[in-house]
Design a protein around this motif. Structure first.
Motif, PDB file in Angstrom:
ATOM      1  N   ARG A 198      49.871  43.062  27.153  1.00  0.00           N
ATOM      2  CA  ARG A 198      51.221  42.548  27.363  1.00  0.00           C
ATOM      3  C   ARG A 198      51.872  42.117  26.048  1.00  0.00           C
ATOM      4  O   ARG A 198      52.498  41.082  25.940  1.00  0.00           O
ATOM      5  N   LEU A 199      51.679  42.997  25.034  1.00  0.00           N
ATOM      6  CA  LEU A 199      52.260  42.851  23.692  1.00  0.00           C
ATOM      7  C   LEU A 199      51.702  41.666  22.900  1.00  0.00           C
ATOM      8  O   LEU A 199      52.237  41.342  21.834  1.00  0.00           O
ATOM      9  N   GLU A 200      50.630  41.058  23.366  1.00  0.00           N
ATOM     10  CA  GLU A 200      50.079  39.897  22.657  1.00  0.00           C
ATOM     11  C   GLU A 200      48.943  40.323  21.737  1.00  0.00           C
ATOM     12  O   GLU A 200      47.989  40.986  22.155  1.00  0.00           O
ATOM     13  N   GLY A 201      49.048  39.966  20.451  1.00  0.00           N
ATOM     14  CA  GLY A 201      47.997  40.266  19.490  1.00  0.00           C
ATOM     15  C   GLY A 201      47.761  41.746  19.272  1.00  0.00           C
ATOM     16  O   GLY A 201      46.623  42.179  19.078  1.00  0.00           O
ATOM     17  N   ILE A 202      48.827  42.532  19.285  1.00  0.00           N
ATOM     18  CA  ILE A 202      48.680  43.995  19.198  1.00  0.00           C
ATOM     19  C   ILE A 202      49.063  44.539  17.828  1.00  0.00           C
ATOM     20  O   ILE A 202      49.126  45.759  17.641  1.00  0.00           O
ATOM     21  N   GLU A 203      49.323  43.675  16.862  1.00  0.00           N
ATOM     22  CA  GLU A 203      49.908  44.124  15.597  1.00  0.00           C
ATOM     23  C   GLU A 203      49.105  45.248  14.942  1.00  0.00           C
ATOM     24  O   GLU A 203      49.669  46.292  14.570  1.00  0.00           O
ATOM     25  N   ALA A 204      47.806  45.052  14.779  1.00  0.00           N
ATOM     26  CA  ALA A 204      46.989  46.055  14.095  1.00  0.00           C
ATOM     27  C   ALA A 204      46.941  47.360  14.880  1.00  0.00           C
ATOM     28  O   ALA A 204      47.033  48.455  14.294  1.00  0.00           O
ATOM     29  N   ASP A 205      46.809  47.262  16.197  1.00  0.00           N
ATOM     30  CA  ASP A 205      46.731  48.479  17.005  1.00  0.00           C
ATOM     31  C   ASP A 205      48.076  49.197  17.056  1.00  0.00           C
ATOM     32  O   ASP A 205      48.123  50.428  17.113  1.00  0.00           O
ATOM     33  N   PHE A 206      49.166  48.444  17.062  1.00  0.00           N
ATOM     34  CA  PHE A 206      50.482  49.077  17.010  1.00  0.00           C
ATOM     35  C   PHE A 206      50.662  49.817  15.695  1.00  0.00           C
ATOM     36  O   PHE A 206      51.117  50.973  15.671  1.00  0.00           O
ATOM     37  N   ASP A 207      50.296  49.184  14.588  1.00  0.00           N
ATOM     38  CA  ASP A 207      50.407  49.844  13.283  1.00  0.00           C
ATOM     39  C   ASP A 207      49.560  51.110  13.238  1.00  0.00           C
ATOM     40  O   ASP A 207      49.984  52.140  12.694  1.00  0.00           O
ATOM     41  N   ARG A 231      57.434  37.852  22.796  1.00  0.00           N
ATOM     42  CA  ARG A 231      56.467  38.879  22.402  1.00  0.00           C
ATOM     43  C   ARG A 231      57.188  40.190  22.079  1.00  0.00           C
ATOM     44  O   ARG A 231      56.839  40.877  21.111  1.00  0.00           O
ATOM     45  N   LEU A 232      58.188  40.525  22.890  1.00  0.00           N
ATOM     46  CA  LEU A 232      58.959  41.722  22.601  1.00  0.00           C
ATOM     47  C   LEU A 232      59.716  41.552  21.290  1.00  0.00           C
ATOM     48  O   LEU A 232      59.796  42.494  20.482  1.00  0.00           O
ATOM     49  N   ALA A 233      60.262  40.365  21.046  1.00  0.00           N
ATOM     50  CA  ALA A 233      60.987  40.099  19.804  1.00  0.00           C
ATOM     51  C   ALA A 233      60.073  40.291  18.600  1.00  0.00           C
ATOM     52  O   ALA A 233      60.479  40.866  17.575  1.00  0.00           O
ATOM     53  N   ALA A 234      58.819  39.823  18.713  1.00  0.00           N
ATOM     54  CA  ALA A 234      57.872  39.977  17.607  1.00  0.00           C
ATOM     55  C   ALA A 234      57.577  41.453  17.338  1.00  0.00           C
ATOM     56  O   ALA A 234      57.456  41.871  16.177  1.00  0.00           O
ATOM     57  N   LEU A 235      57.453  42.232  18.396  1.00  0.00           N
ATOM     58  CA  LEU A 235      57.214  43.665  18.221  1.00  0.00           C
ATOM     59  C   LEU A 235      58.409  44.331  17.549  1.00  0.00           C
ATOM     60  O   LEU A 235      58.242  45.153  16.626  1.00  0.00           O
ATOM     61  N   LEU A 236      59.609  43.996  17.982  1.00  0.00           N
ATOM     62  CA  LEU A 236      60.802  44.619  17.402  1.00  0.00           C
ATOM     63  C   LEU A 236      60.982  44.209  15.944  1.00  0.00           C
ATOM     64  O   LEU A 236      61.499  45.000  15.136  1.00  0.00           O
ATOM     65  N   PHE A 253      59.676  64.185  19.685  1.00  0.00           N
ATOM     66  CA  PHE A 253      58.645  63.593  20.534  1.00  0.00           C
ATOM     67  C   PHE A 253      59.012  62.139  20.799  1.00  0.00           C
ATOM     68  O   PHE A 253      59.324  61.391  19.869  1.00  0.00           O
ATOM     69  N   CYS A 254      58.961  61.720  22.052  1.00  0.00           N
ATOM     70  CA  CYS A 254      59.270  60.340  22.425  1.00  0.00           C
ATOM     71  C   CYS A 254      58.058  59.732  23.126  1.00  0.00           C
ATOM     72  O   CYS A 254      58.075  59.462  24.327  1.00  0.00           O
ATOM     73  N   PHE A 255      57.006  59.531  22.370  1.00  0.00           N
ATOM     74  CA  PHE A 255      55.759  59.048  22.953  1.00  0.00           C
ATOM     75  C   PHE A 255      55.893  57.622  23.484  1.00  0.00           C
ATOM     76  O   PHE A 255      56.642  56.816  22.946  1.00  0.00           O
ATOM     77  N   LYS A 256      55.120  57.330  24.521  1.00  0.00           N
ATOM     78  CA  LYS A 256      55.051  55.967  25.051  1.00  0.00           C
ATOM     79  C   LYS A 256      53.947  55.190  24.341  1.00  0.00           C
ATOM     80  O   LYS A 256      52.881  55.745  24.043  1.00  0.00           O
ATOM     81  N   LEU A 257      54.219  53.915  24.081  1.00  0.00           N
ATOM     82  CA  LEU A 257      53.153  53.055  23.598  1.00  0.00           C
ATOM     83  C   LEU A 257      52.036  53.022  24.635  1.00  0.00           C
ATOM     84  O   LEU A 257      52.291  53.076  25.840  1.00  0.00           O
ATOM     85  N   PRO A 258      50.801  52.924  24.189  1.00  0.00           N
ATOM     86  CA  PRO A 258      49.677  52.907  25.130  1.00  0.00           C
ATOM     87  C   PRO A 258      49.760  51.741  26.111  1.00  0.00           C
ATOM     88  O   PRO A 258      50.173  50.627  25.756  1.00  0.00           O
ATOM     89  N   ALA A 259      49.351  51.999  27.337  1.00  0.00           N
ATOM     90  CA  ALA A 259      49.324  50.944  28.358  1.00  0.00           C
ATOM     91  C   ALA A 259      48.408  49.800  27.955  1.00  0.00           C
ATOM     92  O   ALA A 259      48.604  48.656  28.383  1.00  0.00           O
ATOM     93  N   ALA A 260      47.413  50.093  27.124  1.00  0.00           N
ATOM     94  CA  ALA A 260      46.523  49.028  26.657  1.00  0.00           C
ATOM     95  C   ALA A 260      47.301  47.953  25.897  1.00  0.00           C
ATOM     96  O   ALA A 260      46.937  46.778  25.917  1.00  0.00           O
ATOM     97  N   LEU A 261      48.388  48.350  25.243  1.00  0.00           N
ATOM     98  CA  LEU A 261      49.200  47.398  24.481  1.00  0.00           C
ATOM     99  C   LEU A 261      50.262  46.742  25.347  1.00  0.00           C
ATOM    100  O   LEU A 261      50.525  45.546  25.220  1.00  0.00           O
TER     101      LEU A 261
END
Length: 288
Positions: free
Chosen positions: A86-95, A126-131, A73-81
């Protein structure tokens, strides 16, 4: 066959009623679609999470029961994130998103981070922080659409270095077949051309799971002419020990299973890949 010696092939989704009578039996409920899909294809993009967010626990448990061990499965991250925040402040929701998929962790291919067209070089931190936060056991694929990332200048160099540093895969979006002709008199083609970005194709593998999204035309010969050069590239990646993922789309996706099967027929001439199983709907039709 191990993950490092094969190609993963799939479509944008598995829940598509247009495929009843071909990939799926003409009658029957959706509960059998994933199993029928997974008997033919060994990967799926999983677009539903882009629009709907993290699936419910019982839904994931059902997918886990139905998908074989070698399915990805290669799911996409939600558009909300990716698009709204735009990847800002998404840490808890990404986890939480990753945790929701935990029953499938042994069957996750690259999770897709599809970024909006206005996500430019200034937002790379922001992308660097996510990675930096990305779980080591789950592959990552990043699709960019901002023009600056396609000009081979400092922005693209910075992006590619970031992806290589983290072992993340840069998605290769091939829209050349889709835009190869005007859409005059063809609403499906016109709609697809309005929705897909007309980005240049840069063939660069920045990780171990190169991911190609092939956006086909409605004309099979056009699709074949653009696809055949990919065969040598896929073969090279496999020889290098990489695990390529190929996802096949068409303008309205109604004939995507047939196009994927046709392209696979071209692939097995040069790649040591198993043949695809028959489509359940076609098999059922031949019985009567």
């Amino acid at each position: 066959m191990t993950r490092l010696s094969r190609l993963y092939l799939g479509l944008a989704m598995w829940a598509n009623p247009d495929w009843c009578g071909s990939l799926y039996p003409p009658y029957g409920g959706q509960e059998g679609w994933l199993a029928d899909y997974a008997r033919v294809f060994n990967a799926v993009e999983g677009n539903t999470t882009f629009y709907s967010g993290a699936p419910r626990a019982e839904t994931v448990a059902g997918w886990s029961r139905l998908a074989p061990a070698d399915f990805r499965f290669c799911f996409k991250l939600p558009a909300a994130l990716t698009h709204e925040r735009r990847l800002e402040g998404i840490e808890a929701d990404f986890d939480a998103f990753v945790e929701a998929l935990s029953p499938l962790h042994d069957r996750l291919g690259p999770l897709l981070v599809q970024l909006p067209r206005d996500f430019g070089p200034d937002l790379l931190p922001r992308l660097a922080a996510l990675l930096e936060r990305w779980p080591a056991a789950i592959p990552c694929a990043v699709e960019v659409r901002h023009p600056e990332f396609f000009h081979k200048g400092s922005a693209e160099i910075a992006l590619n270095r970031l992806l290589i540093t983290h072992g993340a895969n840069r998605v290769m979006l091939d829209v050349r077949p889709l835009f190869s002709t005007p859409a005059t008199g063809c609403p499906a083609l016109a709609q697809a051309q309005s929705e897909k970005p007309r980005c240049p194709l840069h063939v660069l593998s920045t990780g171990n799971e190169p991911l190609v999204r092939f956006i086909g035309h409605l004309d099979e010969e056009i699709n074949l002419s653009y696809f055949r050069p990919w065969i040598g590239q896929l073969k090279l990646w496999i020889k290098q020990g990489k695990t390529p993922f190929l996802f096949v789309h068409t303008a309205n996706n109604r004939r995507a299973p047939e196009l994927a099967r046709r392209l696979h027929g071209e692939l097995i001439v040069q790649l040591d890949q198993p043949p695809l199983n028959d489509f359940a709907g076609e098999r059922q039709t031949t019985l009567f």
